[in-house]
Structure formats: C-alpha cells, structure tokens
Design a protein around this motif. Structure first.
Motif, PDB file in Angstrom:
ATOM      1  N   ASP A  94       6.827   9.027  -5.188  1.00  0.00           N
ATOM      2  CA  ASP A  94       6.569   7.803  -4.438  1.00  0.00           C
ATOM      3  C   ASP A  94       5.788   8.105  -3.159  1.00  0.00           C
ATOM      4  OD1 ASP A  94       7.848   6.322  -6.361  1.00  0.00           O
ATOM      5  OD2 ASP A  94       9.741   6.159  -5.236  1.00  0.00           O
ATOM      6  N   LEU A  95       6.174   9.147  -2.474  1.00  0.00           N
ATOM      7  CA  LEU A  95       5.481   9.536  -1.252  1.00  0.00           C
ATOM      8  C   LEU A  95       4.032   9.923  -1.537  1.00  0.00           C
ATOM      9  CD1 LEU A  95       5.583  10.246   1.805  1.00  0.00           C
ATOM     10  CD2 LEU A  95       6.176  12.565   1.087  1.00  0.00           C
ATOM     11  N   LYS A  97       2.163   9.002  -4.053  1.00  0.00           N
ATOM     12  CA  LYS A  97       1.419   7.802  -4.450  1.00  0.00           C
ATOM     13  C   LYS A  97       0.975   7.018  -3.220  1.00  0.00           C
ATOM     14  CE  LYS A  97       3.577   7.016  -8.953  1.00  0.00           C
ATOM     15  NZ  LYS A  97       4.502   6.159  -9.717  1.00  0.00           N
ATOM     16  N   LYS A  98       1.865   6.868  -2.247  1.00  0.00           N
ATOM     17  CA  LYS A  98       1.527   6.146  -1.021  1.00  0.00           C
ATOM     18  C   LYS A  98       0.424   6.869  -0.263  1.00  0.00           C
ATOM     19  CE  LYS A  98       6.002   3.953  -0.362  1.00  0.00           C
ATOM     20  NZ  LYS A  98       7.220   3.895   0.446  1.00  0.00           N
ATOM     21  N   LEU A  99       0.520   8.188  -0.181  1.00  0.00           N
ATOM     22  CA  LEU A  99      -0.512   8.970   0.523  1.00  0.00           C
ATOM     23  C   LEU A  99      -1.854   8.851  -0.186  1.00  0.00           C
ATOM     24  CD1 LEU A  99       1.414  12.213   1.511  1.00  0.00           C
ATOM     25  CD2 LEU A  99       0.565  10.431   3.037  1.00  0.00           C
ATOM     26  N   GLN A 101      -2.866   6.407  -2.042  1.00  0.00           N
ATOM     27  CA  GLN A 101      -3.338   5.045  -1.843  1.00  0.00           C
ATOM     28  C   GLN A 101      -4.016   4.909  -0.481  1.00  0.00           C
ATOM     29  OE1 GLN A 101      -0.129   2.245  -2.129  1.00  0.00           O
ATOM     30  NE2 GLN A 101      -1.158   1.071  -3.719  1.00  0.00           N
ATOM     31  N   LYS A 102      -3.428   5.492   0.544  1.00  0.00           N
ATOM     32  CA  LYS A 102      -3.999   5.422   1.905  1.00  0.00           C
ATOM     33  C   LYS A 102      -5.306   6.190   1.975  1.00  0.00           C
ATOM     34  CE  LYS A 102       0.107   4.532   4.478  1.00  0.00           C
ATOM     35  NZ  LYS A 102       0.329   4.085   5.807  1.00  0.00           N
ATOM     36  N   GLU A 105      -8.134   4.044   0.424  1.00  0.00           N
ATOM     37  CA  GLU A 105      -8.498   2.781   1.093  1.00  0.00           C
ATOM     38  C   GLU A 105      -9.769   2.967   1.920  1.00  0.00           C
ATOM     39  OE1 GLU A 105      -5.231   1.531   3.498  1.00  0.00           O
ATOM     40  OE2 GLU A 105      -4.022   0.902   1.785  1.00  0.00           O
TER      41      GLU A 105
END
Length: 107
Positions: A94-95, A97-99, A101-102, A105
């Motif tokens: 999860d961590l 994936k968030k990184l 995604q950022k 962007e």
C-alpha cells in the motif's frame, strides 16, 4: 482431622519437569535404534506416553520439533507467523503504491 488446603498444598509442591531438545532427540534415537520404549522410560524415569508423544511430534514436525521451552512447533504458530507476514507485506505494498502514484502525478 483433615487439614484445610492440604490438597492444594500437595498440588503446588509437584514440579513439572522440562527436558532439553537434545535429551528428547537422544531418547527418540535410542528407541528407534531398537531399545524397547518401556526400558527407555524406566532408565530415564519418564512415562511411556511421554516418549510416544515425543516420537509423534518428531515425526510430524521433524527439525522444528521441540523448538522452544519444551513445546512443539505447531501448525497454529506457523499460521500466525504467516498471517503477520501477509499483514506486513500488504502494508508495504500500500505504501509503495501511494509513493508510485505521487511520483507519476504531474507537478
């Protein structure tokens, strides 16, 4: 006249013996080499059932048997260990994936 608490006093004075992994494996090896289980039980002052239980645990868990404080490595312990690992890996994924995604962007 019967004393109060005499049964409780006797019950607390009985000590539960613990045996090392090496001792258990030595007894198992002797029995599997041909020594009668009853004879080994008499020599080591343990019950026949204890030796049977050790042999069963050794067959079931092999090298993991008797891994700590006289308790066999159980399937429940392995399941709990795997569940902890799954939880940790899920959090890491999860961590990441968030990184990711950022990073993807636009700025």
């Amino acid at each position: 006249m019967k004393q109060k608490g005499s049964v409780a006093a006797r019950a607390t004075s009985v000590k539960c013996r613990t045996f090392t992994r090496e001792f258990k494996l030595q007894v198992i090896r002797e029995v599997e080499a041909g020594k009668p289980q009853a004879q080994a039980a008499r020599e080591y002052q343990i019950t026949d059932n204890t030796i049977s239980r050790w042999r069963t645990q050794h067959r079931k868990y092999n090298d993991r048997a008797f891994s700590g404080r006289g308790h066999a490595y159980t399937d429940e312990a392995r399941t709990a260990e795997l569940e902890r690992m799954v939880r940790r890996l899920t959090m890491e994924n999860d961590l990441l994936k968030k990184l990711l995604q950022k990073l993807n962007e636009p700025a």
